[in-house]
Design an enzyme around this catalytic site. Structure first.
Site: not given
Length: 579
Positions: A357, A244, A297, A301, A209, A284, A299, A125
């Site tokens: 949830f 998340n 970030e 894949r 951040e 993203e 990904n 990251k």
């Protein structure tokens, strides 16, 4: 007349280093392209659907993932044993592992994904944020280095301004992340995040951040070849999340205008080119209420939610990945990429939605019926009736995707598909999914990553029947025996009565409804609500060789079930909750 499409020569045989729905998804495209497939599996997955679908299968170890699906030595042996020329890693497991990609390259085996440089650069990251900045991609204000200790974290947080996000440099999936609103929470967050990061990723480095409060999570799908060409394939709205992790996704987003979409797409492509990316990848972004967007970030894949992009663009992303890995140039230009209609994906999980949830539920699928007789419905799954949902793997049952010319059409189809989806033997999250897609805030597009905790601050409690819905349900139950009036109002119920079927399609006062009929004649699932009648047998307890029947004292809704057949229970244990 359209020219018949023929697939160019690619690989003769591909090994899929994954399991479940994504392994099945890759195998389907390979079959379409005339490519032989090799499945790998753990010992408990020996009769799994992906194993049956593949041309060959190799057992790579026992159930725990570190001994099977993450077992590089065993997978490399399977490649040699079967003569596979390429590996598709799916998502998760080894899909973003640069060591695996390096080992494949050393053996002359193609990795169907980007090269190791891109995996390394985007997997870290801190490094990815620096590369994004250099590529003129909008980034979240923050500290571009590793935070040494809790006191340095407090100092940096003060400079950035609260709230701040403390997160693992090597992180993902919500692990090693904490939000801090003051100095004390920063110290505590630093401690917990570093511990989680070390145990989850073997890397306790953290960065800090600015925390963007109440954002949307919108991602851009990119596709790039080995010749410097790259495209953006529009966006996916992924703001409906819990812990998340995404729950419902859609493409396109209701929030983006064409200019913002283009700006996000162009920045995503700029980042892909900066790391010489080749294959399918996803960038993203967090998007605030003023449509400011910030890189989160990349990904490296295939993403879980790729089907909704396939629906609106008409592209098969797995096929594109295979072509790119073989060295072919992209077939399309940016102007060729359309937004045709609207697609929505619901992630169907073996989870109890009434607990945070969704907490995992394990068991055997005693009855399983996908709603594939409906038009414009796609189900990506890797299970079947009789499959076990085990403790070892992700509890996802399937990805249910619906498509329509408009968002309204796609949502209506999703409602119908969820009502016609039969899953028995495990607790599942369809009641929650169904509530989300009809909620006024979701329907109007007023969503953010805080949607679930804001709409259900005390947790999800299930659907509250309106007076009209209650009458419909009672009338339907009664109509199986005799026509009735409820609350002084006549309710007309018509349909084909077939109690051998798990589904009961009915017309109630001119409105189409689908009920699910459970094994015991008086248990119904209606709009995601499970009800029992007064005197209904709920469970049988065997004690001292005596069978003791527990019945419902009155008609009620089943809130949750805390036991399963064969469990040993003690005095005072909670078995079934009714309300």
């Amino acid at each position: 007349r359209p020219v018949p499409f023929s697939f160019p020569q690619t690989f003769d045989k591909i090994l899929i280093a994954n399991r479940g729905e994504i392994a099945c998804r890759v195998i389907k495209t390979c079959k379409k392209m005339g490519i032989k497939t090799v499945a790998v599996h753990s010992d408990v997955d020996s009769s799994a659907v992906h194993v049956k679908m593949a041309d060959e299968a190799v057992c790579v170890g026992p159930a725990p993932t570190n001994k099977s699906y993450l077992n590089m030595d065993a997978i490399m042996n399977a490649i040699k044993q079967t003569g596979a020329q390429a590996v598709h890693p799916g998502y998760g497991f080894l899909s973003e592992n640069k060591q695996f990609a390096k080992r494949l390259a050393a053996e002359g085996v193609s990795f169907i994904g980007p090269d190791t440089h891109a995996i390394q650069a985007m997997g870290d990251k801190i490094e990815s944020k620096l590369i994004a900045k250099a590529a003129k991609v909008n980034t979240i204000p923050g500290f571009d280095g590793v935070v040494k200790d809790a006191e340095e974290a407090v100092k940096i947080a003060g400079e950035i301004g609260y709230p701040v996000m403390i997160k693992a440099s090597a992180g993902g999936g919500g692990k090693g992340m904490r939000i801090a609103w003051n100095d004390e929470e920063t110290r505590e967050g630093f401690r917990f995040s570093s511990q989680e990061a070390a145990s989850s990723f073997g890397d306790d480095r953290l960065l800090i951040e600015k925390f963007i409060d109440n954002p949307r999570h919108i991602e851009i799908q990119v596709l790039a070849d080995k010749h410097g060409n790259a495209l953006w394939l529009n966006e996916r709205e992924c703001s409906i999340q819990r812990r998340n992790q995404k729950v419902v996704e859609e493409a396109p987003s209701t929030f983006l205008d064409p200019d913002t979409r283009r700006a996000m797409g162009e920045q995503a492509v700029s980042l892909a080119k900066a790391v010489k990316y080749s294959s399918a990848g996803t960038v993203e972004f967090l998007v605030d209420s003023k449509k400011n967007f910030y890189f989160l970030e990349m990904n490296t894949r295939l993403q879980v939610e790729h089907p909704i992009t396939e629906c609106i663009t008409g592209l098969d992303l797995v096929q594109q990945m295979i072509r790119i890995a073989m060295g072919y140039k992209l077939q399309h230009k940016q102007s060729d990429i359309p937004i045709n209609g609207w697609a929505i994906e619901s992630r169907v999980y073996a989870e109890d939605p009434y607990k945070s949830f969704g907490l995992p539920s394990i068991g055997r699928l005693s009855q399983y019926q996908e709603p594939l007789d409906l038009r414009n419905v796609r189900v990506d799954s890797g299970i079947e009736e009789g499959s076990d949902i085990s403790i070892y793997y992700d509890p996802m049952i399937s990805k249910l995707v619906t498509y329509g010319k408009t968002r309204e059409e796609a949502l209506k189809k999703m409602e119908e598909a969820l009502d016609n989806y039969v899953i028995r033997g495990v607790t599942h999250n369809i009641p929650l999914l169904r509530e989300i897609i009809v909620h006024p805030r979701f329907v109007s597009g007023d969503i953010s990553t805080k949607f679930l905790p804001e709409v259900y601050p005390d947790g999800f409690k299930g659907h509250m029947l309106t007076a009209g819905e209650r009458r419909e349900l009672l009338a339907t139950a009664a109509a199986l025996y005799v026509a009735v009036e409820i609350d002084g109002e006549k309710v007309e119920v018509s349909g084909e009565w077939n109690l051998a079927s798990a589904l009961l399609p009915l017309t109630i006062n001119g409105k189409h409804r689908t009920l699910q009929v459970y094994k015991h004649a008086y248990v119904y699932s209606f709009i995601g609500v499970l009800k029992v009648a007064e005197g209904q047998e709920i469970c049988v307890i065997e004690a001292m060789k005596m069978q003791n029947s527990m019945t419902a004292a009155k008609a009620a809704k089943v809130k949750s079930v805390h036991c399963k057949a064969g469990d040993t229970v003690g005095e005072g244990d909670l078995l079934v909750e009714l309300e």
